[in-house]
Scaffold this motif. Structure first.
Motif, mmCIF file in Angstrom:
data_model
loop_
_atom_site.group_PDB
_atom_site.id
_atom_site.type_symbol
_atom_site.label_atom_id
_atom_site.label_comp_id
_atom_site.label_asym_id
_atom_site.label_seq_id
_atom_site.Cartn_x
_atom_site.Cartn_y
_atom_site.Cartn_z
ATOM 1 N N PHE A 146 34.453 42.845 3.270
ATOM 2 C CA PHE A 146 35.187 43.933 2.634
ATOM 3 C C PHE A 146 36.653 43.557 2.436
ATOM 4 C CE2 PHE A 146 37.837 47.715 2.685
ATOM 5 C CZ PHE A 146 37.341 48.334 1.555
ATOM 6 N N MET A 171 30.170 46.063 4.888
ATOM 7 C CA MET A 171 30.540 46.509 3.542
ATOM 8 C C MET A 171 30.047 47.939 3.322
ATOM 9 S SD MET A 171 31.941 45.548 0.727
ATOM 10 C CE MET A 171 31.882 43.825 0.272
ATOM 11 N N GLU A 174 32.204 50.419 5.357
ATOM 12 C CA GLU A 174 33.553 50.569 4.801
ATOM 13 C C GLU A 174 33.526 51.455 3.552
ATOM 14 O OE1 GLU A 174 36.447 49.541 5.886
ATOM 15 O OE2 GLU A 174 36.243 47.684 7.007
ATOM 16 N N SER A 369 39.602 50.214 9.226
ATOM 17 C CA SER A 369 39.080 49.385 8.148
ATOM 18 C C SER A 369 39.574 47.955 8.290
ATOM 19 C CB SER A 369 39.514 49.944 6.793
ATOM 20 O OG SER A 369 39.148 49.034 5.774
ATOM 21 N N VAL A 387 32.496 44.430 -4.889
ATOM 22 C CA VAL A 387 31.542 45.542 -4.764
ATOM 23 C C VAL A 387 30.809 45.726 -6.096
ATOM 24 C CG1 VAL A 387 31.292 48.020 -4.337
ATOM 25 C CG2 VAL A 387 32.974 46.693 -3.026
#
Ligand code: ADP
Ligand code: MG
Length: 394
Positions: A146, A171, A174, A369, A387
């Protein structure tokens, strides 16, 4: 749109190229904080237990396309072996015939760590040749990094042009947590921004004004804004070429009625070092031969009041050079303010997480995060390149 995860993939006996974020802080060849390695364990352990052949890849530091011996991944492989309780073989390259040969001989459930992907100039350029060579090693691509998802690099985005791409569990987690900040956050919503990566992050702040009610700017980031207000900043970290951009951000905040606070006082010293004499001065009176290295007490009070009155708060970037005790006070006070919020709180970024860790208040934050720049860009509402390339859920 929700993304497919490794739960949706057939991984048994498959070669899985897993991009992780093992960009851990190092000192004299030793890892000083292994949080990022631990954060990837759920994905790695799932793949092992489901009989995948796990090929891990990461960057470490900023070698800028060259082999830098101190930035080899060996210490990471060693630590990962300890955490998994299992041998992790480390290769000295990330593509090429030797890597192909090694990978084709892997047995299900085994793990290999490739060399630092940023030793190749093609990584950060998202070179299709390098991306294809990486894809040739594997049957599927898993992105669990991420922290680098806001960059379109060969191992974070380019590779997905050639093999199917899935999100890892970090991922997935998050995206879910940060997604809460975008979908109807409870108000007031405050963003607290500091740190040192001014040119990387300053442009993001303009779009952030469309999302938040309050924007508080401290740390190294604030100095460019102090310049935009017409103040001298002495020897402080600042980005003179971005003063125009900072001015536009101030104008936009005023037009939108978004509350934007800058430091009114700062802690200054000749250098960010232990033992140098430090003093508090108004932000408009930074001496020419000094650096602003922390926010001052009046600023801390004003920032804390806004943070504590929030229902949603996001923080990226320390308020000062928190690595040195003399300049840590502002950052620790902000950690305390965030911990006191009665609502949803997120802290993102490697250094920001270290700072919260130092404060001993990590448990009072709703979501920690692993991404600094990535979480900021996510907050803008843009889909991150790492993403975007993942397969959509049906
Ligand atoms: P994160 O890793 O959380 O995303 P950054 O990498 O952007 O945060 O910023 C962290 C760095 O910013 C720290 O090393 C800290 O020393 C530095 N920093 C914060 N305030 C200042 C300042 N006023 N002057 C110089 N450096 C600063
Ligand atoms: Mg950092």
């Amino acid at each position: 749109m929700a993304k497919k995860t490794i739960r949706d993939a057939q991984v048994r006996d498959k070669r899985c190229f897993v991009r992780v974020d093992f960009n851990v802080p190092m000192k004299n060849g030793a890892i000083t904080d292994d949080s990022r390695i631990r954060a990837a364990l759920p994905t790695i352990e799932y793949l092992i237990s489901h009989g995948a052949k796990v090929i891990l890849a990461s960057h470490l530091g900023r070698p800028k396309g060259q082999v830098v011996p101190e930035l080899r991944m060996d210490p990471v492989a060693h630590r990962l072996s300890e955490l998994l309780g299992k041998k992790v073989v480390k290769l000295n390259d990330c593509v090429g015939p030797e890597v192909v040969a090694y990978v084709s001989g892997m047995s299900p459930g085994s793990v290999v760590l490739l060399e630092n992907v940023r030793f190749y100039p093609g990584e950060e350029k998202n070179d299709p040749g390098l991306a294809k060579a990486m894809a040739d090693l594997a049957d599927i691509f898993v992105n669990d990094a991420f922290g680098t998802a806001h960059r379109a690099h060969a191992s974070t985005a380019g590779i997905a042009a050639y093999i199917p791409a899935y999100a890892g569990f970090l991922m997935e987690k998050e995206i879910a947590a940060l997604g809460k900040l975008l979908e109807d956050p409870e108000r007031p919503f405050t963003a607290l921004i500091g740190g040192a990566k001014v040119s990387d992050k300053l442009a993001v702040l303009k779009n952030l004004l469309d999302k938040v009610d309050n924007l508080l700017i401290g740390g190294g980031m604030a100095n460019t804004f102090l310049m935009a207000q017409g103040y001298g900043v002495g020897k402080s970290l600042a980005e003179p070429s971005m003063v125009g951009e900072a001015r536009e951000i101030l104008d936009k905040a005023a037009k939108k009625g978004c509350k934007l606070l800058l430091p009114v006082d700062v802690v200054v010293a000749a250098a960010p070092e232990t033992g140098v004499p430090a003093k508090v001065v108004p932000a408009s009176e930074i001496p020419e031969d000094m650096m602003a290295l922390d926010i001052g007490p009046e600023t801390r009070k004003a920032f804390s009041a806004v943070v504590e009155g929030s229902k949603t708060a996001f923080w990226n970037g320390p308020m000062g050079v928190f690595e040195v005790e003399t300049f840590r006070g502002g950052t620790l006070e902000m950690a305390a303010a965030l911990a006191g919020v009665d609502g949803f709180t997120v802290v993102g970024g490697g250094d920001s997480l270290s700072a919260v860790e130092m404060s001993g208040l990590s448990e009072k934050i709703s979501h920690l995060s692993t991404g600094g720049g990535a979480s900021l860009e996510f907050l803008e509402g843009r889909e991150l390149p790492g993403v975007a390339v993942l397969l959509d859920k049906d």
